[in-house]
Design an enzyme around this catalytic site. Sequence first.
Site, PDB file in Angstrom:
ATOM      1  N   LYS A   1      -2.984  10.668   4.837  1.00  0.00           N
ATOM      2  CA  LYS A   1      -3.112   9.217   5.008  1.00  0.00           C
ATOM      3  C   LYS A   1      -3.701   8.598   3.730  1.00  0.00           C
ATOM      4  CE  LYS A   1      -3.843   5.108   6.863  1.00  0.00           C
ATOM      5  NZ  LYS A   1      -2.718   4.160   6.911  1.00  0.00           N
TER       6      LYS A   1
ATOM      7  N   MET B   1      -2.232  -1.674  10.307  1.00  0.00           N
ATOM      8  CA  MET B   1      -3.303  -0.704  10.532  1.00  0.00           C
ATOM      9  C   MET B   1      -4.545  -1.063   9.719  1.00  0.00           C
ATOM     10  SD  MET B   1      -1.703   1.122  12.679  1.00  0.00           S
ATOM     11  CE  MET B   1      -2.757   2.532  12.922  1.00  0.00           C
TER      12      MET B   1
ATOM     13  N   ASN C   1      -1.009   4.369  -3.957  1.00  0.00           N
ATOM     14  CA  ASN C   1      -0.332   3.407  -3.098  1.00  0.00           C
ATOM     15  C   ASN C   1      -0.585   1.992  -3.617  1.00  0.00           C
ATOM     16  OD1 ASN C   1       0.522   1.752  -1.027  1.00  0.00           O
ATOM     17  ND2 ASN C   1      -0.476   2.895   0.612  1.00  0.00           N
TER      18      ASN C   1
ATOM     19  N   CYS D   1       0.108  -1.464   0.075  1.00  0.00           N
ATOM     20  CA  CYS D   1      -0.329  -1.687   1.466  1.00  0.00           C
ATOM     21  C   CYS D   1      -0.374  -3.189   1.748  1.00  0.00           C
ATOM     22  CB  CYS D   1      -1.704  -1.078   1.732  1.00  0.00           C
ATOM     23  SG  CYS D   1      -2.259  -1.463   3.417  1.00  0.00           S
TER      24      CYS D   1
ATOM     25  N   GLY E   1      12.165   4.956   4.618  1.00  0.00           N
ATOM     26  CA  GLY E   1      12.573   3.742   5.327  1.00  0.00           C
ATOM     27  C   GLY E   1      13.806   3.949   6.188  1.00  0.00           C
TER      28      GLY E   1
END
Length: 316
Positions: A45, A71, A128, A131, A250
Amino acid sequence: MAQLATTIGAFHFDNVLMNASGVHCYDLTQLHELEQSEAGSLTTKSATSAKRLGNPEPRYAKLALGSINSMGLPNEGLDYYLDFALTHQQQLPDQPIFMSIAGLTLEDNIAMAQKIEASDFAGLTELNLSCPNVPGKPQVGYDFDRTKYVLDTIFEFFTKPLGVKLPPYFDLAQFDEMAAILNQYPLVYVNTINSLGNGLWVDPTDDTVVIKPKGGFGGIGGQYAKPIALANVRAFSQRLKPEIQVIGTGGIYNGRDVYDLILCGASMVQVGSALYEEGPSIFARLKQELAAEMQAHGYHSIEDFRGKLKIMDAEA
Ligand code: SIN
């Protein structure tokens, strides 16, 4: 039998399939289930330096053709995932994995990248940049100057294999500009796409949004995302230097979906919404379906058809 093996940089994977960061990778229970599944690899994660609880619930909803989530980066903190990664590496040294980091500030990203750099972690690190769910923190990947600054800063000290997770882009000029930036760095891969940021869904039974955070705005995944994922994988595959590979994410529900992303240029494929709904047994099914699709086309390996999307001749 078709061979599903692939490589990203110097890393070999038995097959092209893995989880998308955020799905089934929050804690040790889920991570161990991925280890035991038929996925070719896994990612942890997206971590912040300190543990985060994330946004208020409900923050995930299943939709007719996928999902919406906000989230807000709930995670156990970098140390937790680094401990897992180092243990995994000792026990399964031939099965390299990915660690995802998503600092809320550049300083947080620097601190985490420095910790990974100083550690014995020998796998792939993913930064990342996309987000969409942290209130007040726009997606870095939509700010080209900021993306460049972040990569300049990280590559001042980071020497381990690094990739970036990108948001979806929707204009050819954006693909050109982003690829021109990414091509300036020793990146090993780009992962495209993160969810379609800040979508909205209405529950017709009570005229209400279906998730609580951000007034109902959230990232859209699943079948809604597939055409955008195909386009982003294709566009970056055509523009990035050969040293930078593409991981496609995706809209993966079946073997044909995996095949299509590879046809557009993906060297590895991540599964999000469908993994959330079906659990890690999905990887065995996807492997079988991908192999069947390849056999039907007479392909023996991923490289036989990767990037070989056919287009129509332009009219005279
Ligand atoms: C989240 O935790 O909000 C999802 C992470 C992401 O989309 O990058």
